[in-house]
Write a protein that holds these residues in place. Sequence first.
Motif, short mmCIF file in Angstrom:
data_model
loop_
_atom_site.label_atom_id
_atom_site.label_comp_id
_atom_site.label_asym_id
_atom_site.label_seq_id
_atom_site.Cartn_x
_atom_site.Cartn_y
_atom_site.Cartn_z
N GLU A 2 0.84 -1.02 -0.08
CA GLU A 2 -0.08 0.01 -0.19
C GLU A 2 0.89 1.26 -0.14
OE1 GLU A 2 -2.45 2.56 3.20
OE2 GLU A 2 -2.49 0.32 3.60
N ASP B 31 -1.18 8.66 8.40
CA ASP B 31 -2.24 7.80 8.15
C ASP B 31 -2.11 6.23 8.78
OD1 ASP B 31 -4.94 7.29 6.98
OD2 ASP B 31 -3.73 5.74 5.70
N LEU B 32 -1.08 5.75 8.74
CA LEU B 32 -0.84 4.53 9.24
C LEU B 32 -0.93 4.54 10.68
CD1 LEU B 32 2.14 3.17 7.28
CD2 LEU B 32 -0.25 2.66 6.75
N THR B 33 -0.38 5.50 11.46
CA THR B 33 -0.59 5.74 12.76
C THR B 33 -2.01 5.67 13.29
OG1 THR B 33 1.79 6.70 12.92
CG2 THR B 33 0.25 7.13 14.73
N ALA B 34 -2.69 6.72 12.30
CA ALA B 34 -4.15 7.02 12.91
C ALA B 34 -5.05 5.61 12.73
CB ALA B 34 -4.68 8.12 11.77
N ARG B 35 -4.57 4.84 11.84
CA ARG B 35 -5.14 3.32 11.55
C ARG B 35 -4.77 2.61 12.72
NH1 ARG B 35 -3.82 3.07 5.61
NH2 ARG B 35 -4.11 0.65 5.99
N GLY B 36 -3.90 2.70 13.54
CA GLY B 36 -3.32 1.79 14.38
C GLY B 36 -2.19 0.85 14.03
N VAL B 37 -1.61 0.95 12.72
CA VAL B 37 -0.55 0.36 12.40
C VAL B 37 0.66 0.73 12.95
CG1 VAL B 37 0.71 -0.18 10.32
CG2 VAL B 37 -1.69 0.03 9.91
#
Length: 467
Positions: free
Chosen positions: A189, A206-212
């Motif tokens: 991605e 964005d990854l951090t906001a999604r919990g990745v």
Amino acid sequence: MPVDKPLRCAIYCRISLARHGETIKVDDQERLCRQVAQERGWTPVDRLVFKDNSISAWRRDVRRPGWEAMLEAIGAGEVGAIIVYHGDRLIRQPWDLEVLLRLADERGIRLASPTGTRNLDDPDDRFILRIEAAQACRESDNTSRRLKWHYEKQAARGITRLGGRGGRAFGFEPDGLTVREDDAAVIREVARRVLAGEPIGAIARDLTARGVTTTTGGPWDHSALKKLMLRPRLAGLVARKGSIVGPAAWPAILPRATWETVRATLERKASGFGYATNARRYLLTGIALCGTCEQPLVVRHNTRPGLTGYGCITRSCTKKVHRAIHHLDPYITGAVIALLNDPMVRARMQPETTVDVTPLESELTEQTASRERWLVAAAEDPRLGPDLLRVTVTRIDARIEELRALIAAARRPTVLDGLWGIDVAGWGRLDLHRRRSAVAALMRITVFASGRRGPGFDAETVRIEQV
């Protein structure tokens, strides 16, 4: 065992490598040293217990805080004896011994371990200690040489040290060979979004906001995500000392051509995107140029409705330009969509390859097989020395690299992939980063000051040049 004269003793403990910061091994050393102190009638002082956990004593440029603190205590006259689990825990290089002896001069300091006692003030004991230090130094050098050759052989076979924190590399299981599919999906991605022109920092947020998270459970940031995407490991490649040495023993997460394009995109210096604060909010910030001074335009806000626009803020500009966003953005959007639907533009910017890669792929397969045959032969025949193996494999790897580059060049993706033939509705569904990247890839925009006053838009004051 005879009991010596009571002495205030220091205890020194060290281990070269402690996994995940564990202290059990240095704690065991302290326990054994305290037993030695008890047997000799020496008095260990808690504040004179010095530890260097997971620190090597072989390299001169590595600081040992515990060692340095102990030397200070000796210099201050606080120490009458030193107890260490083994001599090589204390000294691995001759210069360490000489520093210790210099401080011990005239102080009669004793040195003890479970294997015996030395007097640092005794010439015979000093002679033995110097021999032991020289032997430890030689053994360290031999170990280093063996490890370097081992890692070179491993790299030639497509295997490398896993490294990294968190017990594994992102994208792989702890064995370093098995792909972890949920991580791999994230990597693919990120590659797609980078090639689409999205900033790596925005992707990280964005990854951090999604919990990745990273392998250590921490959040992603610009630096960490960029380092991840630059690793040859993702393309199934082994790197040694900054250079790719060949294919890896694990499967690739990204096709090599894709990874190389991602790497080139991330390493390329950004140009014309100097105004990061509003570059994520407007289509042409940092892309459109002032027709007077040729500096990038930025967004200028106005209290009057409809007058927010792109303007020049260069102090030395003699004739600053300003153009309303609600006029310039639709005009440029129309021009971009027209170019993306022009077959001649597509043929020029993304020509169909005329290179038949079949022979290249056939030779690549043969070269890879030849490389493997050499590695197998070297493992079975000891007469094939490391120098011959290194030269041969290096030569084959150079040709493999050349073939891969030729094949990748014929298939290299661009930021305009998937946009050819797009309509207005499709353009509107793209995120802003993708649209900005397409604009920058297709055209150079220069905005000139208008000679007329009043509402409206003068298209003649906007020059569009195809890149």
